[in-house]
Design an enzyme around this catalytic site. Structure first.
Site, PDB file in Angstrom:
ATOM      1  N   ILE A 200       0.857  -1.201   0.000  1.00 56.42           N
ATOM      2  CA  ILE A 200       0.000   0.000   0.000  1.00 56.42           C
ATOM      3  C   ILE A 200       0.887   1.243   0.000  1.00 56.42           C
ATOM      4  CG2 ILE A 200      -2.169  -0.820   0.988  1.00 56.42           C
ATOM      5  CD1 ILE A 200      -1.143  -0.232   3.760  1.00 56.42           C
ATOM      6  N   HIS A 201       0.621   2.164  -0.905  1.00 57.90           N
ATOM      7  CA  HIS A 201       1.435   3.386  -0.926  1.00 57.90           C
ATOM      8  C   HIS A 201       0.775   4.600  -1.575  1.00 57.90           C
ATOM      9  CE1 HIS A 201       2.102   2.332  -5.081  1.00 57.90           C
ATOM     10  NE2 HIS A 201       2.688   3.499  -5.268  1.00 57.90           N
TER      11      HIS A 201
END
Ligand code: UDP
Length: 363
Positions: A200-201
């Site tokens: 996740i980013h």
């Protein structure tokens, strides 16, 4: 000899430009390699250049984190200085980051042709900074290398003035070219038993404490163990939003540093399913050397081909719908296609052939 400039700024750009650089080397085509430094540290950029056997950048702009407007201004100015001096035959940019936008704008102002690799992707989610960048760059590019027929249709619908070619996505080339090397060279010890590989980013997700909280809680309650190589941005946000302790205390969740490409490829091959808000990983999941179901942590995707082919499901951002999509990914029995909707692993070869035909490279 016309000399192209290959421009990269972040981890995925390095991975997706590597096959084009390899194809240049194979035919003895000279080129200049410029790195913007949007990612400029060992973990997020240099190790990828080494693993993928890229040369040292001819120019590396060391960009400090800061406000996006100031950074864009600095990049355009510095990149413009390089272009004015070198006068390349073409500037090749890939994808949708701020670096890509800066590189393309500088080239456009100096009248230097632009080739946009991975043109025509659209999420229609205007909360994503990338959606703005990819639209802007597509409209000032001379040569647009669309990965799929659908991305070409997106470009036709917007009446872009450059010439559009369907080539496949070079990320599939990279996966195929590196899969067996990754198996040999990766030293990562995967957790025993089944696991889901998660990343996740995206800014619009991890900068929002509510959304990041839903993700972490979904991972903690997941029906399968989660392995999470953590992007530096996400790590910082988890600490800031007081989510760090809850995550590290969970036995269901293994947090790792950001991984090199070979380690990440090895884990993609070994995991049961993938859970991600990344763009590139949605494509990689469909590569014949990976072929995994992928839960997309977003409302929309600019890669609908993966959904249509049965690889992906767009889960949304709340815990319950993420868990529901994970159960789908674990339980769905329909066989996955043998082929990727994003290409056959020969995208770079096609792009380089086209560059030759239009006179942007060659003797
Ligand atoms: N990747 C990697 N190590 C990691 C996470 C991702 O090598 O720990 C690779 C992954 O294989 C893919 C690319 O980085 O090729 C995706 O980059 P990212 O998710 O940062 O960007 P996006 O594709 O969303 O633009």
């Amino acid at each position: 000899m016309p000399i192209p400039i290959v421009f990269t700024g972040t981890r995925p750009e390095i991975i997706k430009m590597a096959p084009i650089i390899a194809a240049f080397k194979k035919i003895g085509q000279g080129f200049l390699f410029v790195h913007s430094g949007q990612h400029y540290d060992y973990e997020m950029s240099i190790q990828f250049m080494r693993e993928l056997e890229l040369p040292e950048p001819d120019f590396a702009i060391k960009l400090r984190a800061g406000d996006p407007v100031g950074r864009l201004g600095i990049l355009i100015r510095k990149f413009g200085e390089i272009l004015r001096r070198e006068r390349p035959s073409i500037v090749l940019v890939e994808g949708d980051t701020d670096s890509v936008l800066a590189g393309a704008l500088a080239a456009n102002k100096l009248g230097i042709p632009i080739g946009h690799v991975e043109a025509g992707l659209r999420s229609y989610d205007l909360r994503m900074p990338e959606e703005h960048n990819r639209r802007l760059v597509d409209h000032i590019s001379n040569y647009l290398f669309a990965p799929t027929q659908r991305s070409k249709l997106n470009l036709d619908a917007e009446s872009v003035w450059g010439k559009v070619y369907v080539t496949g996505n070079t990320i599939i080339d990279s996966c195929i070219n590196n899969a067996s090397k990754a198996e040999r060279l990766s030293k990562i010890s995967a957790p025993s038993g089944d696991f889901a590989l998660a990343t996740i980013h995206r800014a619009e997700n991890v900068d929002d404490p509510r959304v990041l909280g839903e993700f972490i809680q979904a991972f903690i309650e997941s029906p399968i163990r989660i392995v999470l190589p953590l992007h530096p941005r996400t790590r910082a946000r988890m600490r800031r939003f007081n989510l760090w302790k809850r995550a590290v205390d969970s036995e269901n969740l293994t947090i790792l540093p950001p991984l090199g490409y070979f380690d990440f490829l090895a884990l993609m091959r070994r995991c049961r399913i993938i859970v991600t808000d990344s763009g590139g990983i949605q494509e990689e999941a469909t590569a014949p050397v990976i072929r995994k179901r992928v839960v997309v942590l977003r409302y929309r995707t600019e890669r609908p081909e993966a959904v249509e082919a049965g690889f992906a499901r767009v889960a949304g951002l709340d815990k319950e719908s993420i868990l529901e999509s994970m159960r789908w990914a674990l339980e769905e029995r329909r066989p996955l296609p043998e082929e990727s909707p994003f290409g056959d692993g020969r995208a770079a070869e096609r792009i380089v052939d086209i560059l030759g035909e239009v006179g942007a490279i060659g003797v």
